[in-house]
Design a protein around this motif. Structure first.
Motif, PDB file in Angstrom:
ATOM      1  N   UNK A 174       0.820  -1.217   0.000  1.00  0.00           N
ATOM      2  CA  UNK A 174       0.000   0.000   0.000  1.00  0.00           C
ATOM      3  C   UNK A 174       0.851   1.264   0.000  1.00  0.00           C
ATOM      4  N   UNK A 175       2.148   1.138   0.303  1.00  0.00           N
ATOM      5  CA  UNK A 175       3.001   2.329   0.352  1.00  0.00           C
ATOM      6  C   UNK A 175       3.582   2.722  -1.004  1.00  0.00           C
ATOM      7  N   UNK A 176       3.361   1.917  -2.027  1.00  0.00           N
ATOM      8  CA  UNK A 176       3.867   2.255  -3.361  1.00  0.00           C
ATOM      9  C   UNK A 176       2.714   2.481  -4.328  1.00  0.00           C
ATOM     10  N   UNK A 177       2.942   3.368  -5.329  1.00  0.00           N
ATOM     11  CA  UNK A 177       1.947   3.552  -6.386  1.00  0.00           C
ATOM     12  C   UNK A 177       2.632   3.839  -7.716  1.00  0.00           C
ATOM     13  N   UNK A 178       1.832   3.877  -8.784  1.00  0.00           N
ATOM     14  CA  UNK A 178       2.304   4.201 -10.145  1.00  0.00           C
ATOM     15  C   UNK A 178       3.528   3.384 -10.549  1.00  0.00           C
ATOM     16  N   UNK A 179       3.416   2.071 -10.444  1.00  0.00           N
ATOM     17  CA  UNK A 179       4.533   1.215 -10.860  1.00  0.00           C
ATOM     18  C   UNK A 179       4.580   1.145 -12.386  1.00  0.00           C
ATOM     19  N   UNK A 180       5.766   1.349 -12.943  1.00  0.00           N
ATOM     20  CA  UNK A 180       5.928   1.259 -14.407  1.00  0.00           C
ATOM     21  C   UNK A 180       6.993   0.211 -14.717  1.00  0.00           C
ATOM     22  N   UNK A 181       6.871  -0.399 -15.905  1.00  0.00           N
ATOM     23  CA  UNK A 181       7.907  -1.329 -16.381  1.00  0.00           C
ATOM     24  C   UNK A 181       8.508  -0.730 -17.652  1.00  0.00           C
ATOM     25  N   UNK A 182       9.838  -0.682 -17.737  1.00  0.00           N
ATOM     26  CA  UNK A 182      10.486  -0.136 -18.941  1.00  0.00           C
ATOM     27  C   UNK A 182      11.297  -1.210 -19.640  1.00  0.00           C
ATOM     28  N   UNK A 183      11.328  -1.131 -20.953  1.00  0.00           N
ATOM     29  CA  UNK A 183      12.079  -2.120 -21.741  1.00  0.00           C
ATOM     30  C   UNK A 183      13.532  -1.673 -21.918  1.00  0.00           C
ATOM     31  N   UNK A 184      14.444  -2.651 -22.058  1.00  0.00           N
ATOM     32  CA  UNK A 184      15.838  -2.312 -22.360  1.00  0.00           C
ATOM     33  C   UNK A 184      15.999  -2.113 -23.865  1.00  0.00           C
ATOM     34  N   UNK A 185      17.240  -1.906 -24.308  1.00  0.00           N
ATOM     35  CA  UNK A 185      17.489  -1.615 -25.724  1.00  0.00           C
ATOM     36  C   UNK A 185      17.152  -2.819 -26.614  1.00  0.00           C
ATOM     37  N   UNK A 186      17.080  -4.011 -26.019  1.00  0.00           N
ATOM     38  CA  UNK A 186      16.730  -5.214 -26.777  1.00  0.00           C
ATOM     39  C   UNK A 186      15.241  -5.526 -26.724  1.00  0.00           C
ATOM     40  N   UNK A 187      14.419  -4.623 -26.159  1.00  0.00           N
ATOM     41  CA  UNK A 187      12.972  -4.808 -26.128  1.00  0.00           C
ATOM     42  C   UNK A 187      12.494  -5.717 -25.001  1.00  0.00           C
ATOM     43  N   UNK A 188      13.371  -6.024 -24.037  1.00  0.00           N
ATOM     44  CA  UNK A 188      12.992  -6.901 -22.912  1.00  0.00           C
ATOM     45  C   UNK A 188      12.588  -6.057 -21.703  1.00  0.00           C
ATOM     46  N   UNK A 189      11.488  -6.443 -21.033  1.00  0.00           N
ATOM     47  CA  UNK A 189      11.056  -5.732 -19.825  1.00  0.00           C
ATOM     48  C   UNK A 189      12.180  -5.813 -18.805  1.00  0.00           C
ATOM     49  N   UNK A 191      13.239  -2.801 -16.389  1.00  0.00           N
ATOM     50  CA  UNK A 191      13.329  -1.897 -15.259  1.00  0.00           C
ATOM     51  C   UNK A 191      11.940  -1.758 -14.627  1.00  0.00           C
ATOM     52  N   UNK A 192      11.880  -1.870 -13.297  1.00  0.00           N
ATOM     53  CA  UNK A 192      10.627  -1.635 -12.588  1.00  0.00           C
ATOM     54  C   UNK A 192      10.825  -0.382 -11.725  1.00  0.00           C
ATOM     55  N   UNK A 193       9.938   0.599 -11.931  1.00  0.00           N
ATOM     56  CA  UNK A 193      10.026   1.852 -11.153  1.00  0.00           C
ATOM     57  C   UNK A 193       8.724   2.036 -10.405  1.00  0.00           C
ATOM     58  N   UNK A 194       8.824   2.418  -9.134  1.00  0.00           N
ATOM     59  CA  UNK A 194       7.617   2.641  -8.341  1.00  0.00           C
ATOM     60  C   UNK A 194       7.815   3.861  -7.444  1.00  0.00           C
ATOM     61  N   UNK A 195       6.702   4.497  -7.086  1.00  0.00           N
ATOM     62  CA  UNK A 195       6.780   5.733  -6.291  1.00  0.00           C
ATOM     63  C   UNK A 195       6.238   5.488  -4.898  1.00  0.00           C
ATOM     64  N   UNK A 196       6.953   5.962  -3.896  1.00  0.00           N
ATOM     65  CA  UNK A 196       6.440   5.839  -2.524  1.00  0.00           C
ATOM     66  C   UNK A 196       5.361   6.918  -2.296  1.00  0.00           C
ATOM     67  N   UNK A 197       4.268   6.499  -1.701  1.00  0.00           N
ATOM     68  CA  UNK A 197       3.171   7.453  -1.430  1.00  0.00           C
ATOM     69  C   UNK A 197       3.495   8.245  -0.179  1.00  0.00           C
TER      70      UNK A 197
END
Ligand code: GLN
Length: 197
Positions: A174-189, A191-197
């Motif tokens: 519950x302490x994290x929100x807006x989680x995003x997944x980013x692809x690397x240069x080879x198109x593979x998922x 990086x996971x980024x999340x924001x603390x509320x």
């Protein structure tokens, strides 16, 4: 030390994108290895300060030398220990803008299948983890909550097929929100980024 891989450029770019407008960001880089992440952030942000930890004193020697060569040794404090452990008595509760890490994420089975050049010449401690591959990510997600400020970000590199599992770990919190997944240069998922509320 682990030889820095191109996919980690995406991790560094993601953090720079999030912090580029904030001066004096405080960052924690866990398992810094050669220092590639800590040093790139120290060079590319506006007056940042990075706490960089590693369990290997040998890796820290290399990281310190790299930071000096690249002129950012005043902006990074290198500390020896397991993940957040050397930061415990530094009074950093709720004061960190970003926790970043490329932790070990190669499962036991995958490790056995790695090419000889990696398996026999790069440090096992930087690569190998449990069956599932995400035990370090679990510990970092839990530990980061104490250190991150409200609105601070957690940015993690993950292995092939791990992004959704790691994103779920933050989303179930519950302490994290807006989680995003980013692809690397080879198109593979990657990086996971999340924001603390
Ligand atoms: N990407 C690295 C490799 O394929 C693994 C790095 C890590 O475990 N953090 O060898």
């Amino acid at each position: 030390v682990l030889i820095p891989r191109p996919e980690t450029e995406t991790l560094v770019e993601t953090v720079i994108e999030h912090l580029k407008d904030s001066p004096q960001s405080k960052i924690i880089d866990l398992g810094t290895g050669s220092g590639a992440i800590a040093i790139s952030l120290a060079k590319n942000l506006r007056s940042p300060f990075v706490f960089a930890t590693d369990i290997s004193p040998d890796a820290l020697r290399v990281a310190k030398e790299n930071a000096k060569t690249l002129g950012v040794d005043e902006r990074i404090e290198f500390l020896c220990g397991d993940l957040f452990e050397p930061l415990d008595n530094k009074n950093l509760k709720g004061s960190i803008n970003c926790v970043v890490s490329n932790p070990p994420y190669v499962s036991k089975d995958e490790f056995d299948r790695l090419p000889k050049e990696v398996k026999d010449y790069e440090p096992i401690v930087a690569l190998k983890t449990d069956e599932e591959g995400i035990s370090f990510h679990r510990r970092i997600i839990e530990g980061s909550l104490y250190f991150l400020k409200k609105g601070g970000i957690l940015a993690l590199e993950v292995g092939l097929g791990q992004a959704n599992k790691v994103a779920d770990l933050t989303q179930n919190h519950t302490d994290f929100q807006s989680t995003e997944i980013k692809k690397d240069l080879g198109g593979i998922d990657r990086i996971v980024v999340s924001h603390k509320i």
